[in-house]
Design an enzyme around this catalytic site. Structure first.
Site, short mmCIF file in Angstrom:
data_model
loop_
_atom_site.label_atom_id
_atom_site.label_comp_id
_atom_site.label_asym_id
_atom_site.label_seq_id
_atom_site.Cartn_x
_atom_site.Cartn_y
_atom_site.Cartn_z
N ASN A 77 0.83 -1.20 0.00
CA ASN A 77 0.00 0.00 0.00
C ASN A 77 0.87 1.26 0.00
O ASN A 77 2.10 1.19 -0.05
CB ASN A 77 -0.95 -0.02 1.20
CG ASN A 77 -2.28 0.65 0.90
OD1 ASN A 77 -2.34 1.60 0.13
ND2 ASN A 77 -3.34 0.17 1.52
N HIS A 107 22.36 0.09 11.98
CA HIS A 107 23.66 0.74 11.95
C HIS A 107 24.55 0.09 12.99
O HIS A 107 24.12 -0.25 14.09
CB HIS A 107 23.52 2.24 12.28
CG HIS A 107 22.98 3.03 11.15
ND1 HIS A 107 23.78 3.50 10.13
CD2 HIS A 107 21.73 3.43 10.85
CE1 HIS A 107 23.03 4.16 9.26
NE2 HIS A 107 21.77 4.12 9.68
N ALA A 155 -1.98 -3.09 13.36
CA ALA A 155 -1.47 -1.75 13.11
C ALA A 155 -0.55 -1.29 14.23
O ALA A 155 -0.81 -1.51 15.41
CB ALA A 155 -2.62 -0.77 12.95
N LYS A 161 11.02 -10.01 16.87
CA LYS A 161 11.33 -11.42 17.08
C LYS A 161 10.37 -12.25 16.23
O LYS A 161 9.36 -11.75 15.73
CB LYS A 161 11.25 -11.80 18.55
CG LYS A 161 9.91 -11.59 19.22
CD LYS A 161 10.01 -11.94 20.70
CE LYS A 161 8.70 -11.68 21.40
NZ LYS A 161 8.78 -12.02 22.82
#
Length: 180
Positions: A77, A107, A155, A161
């Site tokens: 979407n 990072h 949502a 995990k």
């Protein structure tokens, strides 16, 4: 009128970019507007299944030696992004709500002798998302995660995990009302 012409040219440009890359394979792809594919010349492989749809403002980055696999009938979407420095695979019939983000890397950083975050060094681990999954709006999936087949991720969840097959994950938030 000008806007429609611009959108059509932009879609053609992105299809051309995909077609020209020797390690990108796709068929029957549907693109919305303002999608961006950033493909390293030395990426390992990008495989986009049949009848894959990208809505609008989608961002796909595939870096050197990375591999991205999208199954048949996959749907992304608006405002979604895939950031692939290692390996990301998504099964068939999986759909993403708006603003879903995938990151198969972090990072690199150090904490001693002093704290430092490295701008151009990364630690990576593959992401695997099964078939028949639905990731809701604003879901973020982090490196090293496997989501099994037939999962629903609610949502706003941050998935850090593994999620077993046939599982629904919800972001339990409590709404606290204070009366003045």
């Amino acid at each position: 009128m000008f806007h429609e012409i611009f959108e059509k040219l932009q879609r053609k440009s992105q299809i051309s970019l995909l077609n020209k890359h020797p390690n990108v394979f796709f068929k029957n792809i549907r693109l919305g507007t303002d999608n961006r594919f950033i493909l390293h010349p030395d990426l390992k492989n990008v495989s986009i299944g049949d009848s894959v749809s990208f809505r609008n403002y989608v961002h796909v980055l595939v870096q050197k030696n990375a591999c991205l696999e999208l199954g048949n009938n996959f749907f992304m979407n608006n405002f979604c992004s895939i950031n692939c420095l290692d390996n990301i695979s998504i099964g068939e019939n999986t759909l993403f709500g708006e603003n879903v983000k995938l990151y198969d890397h972090n990072h690199a950083y150090q904490t001693s002798p002093e704290f430092k975050v490295f701008h151009s060094e990364f630690s990576t681990a593959p992401i695997r998302i099964g078939k028949n999954c639905w990731l809701g709006t604003n879901v973020t999936v982090l490196k090293g995660v496997t989501i099994g087949d037939n999962c629903i991720i609610g949502a706003g969840c941050t998935i850090y995990k593994d999620i077993p097959a046939n599982t629904t994950v919800v972001n339990k938030q409590e709404l606290i009302f204070k009366h003045q």
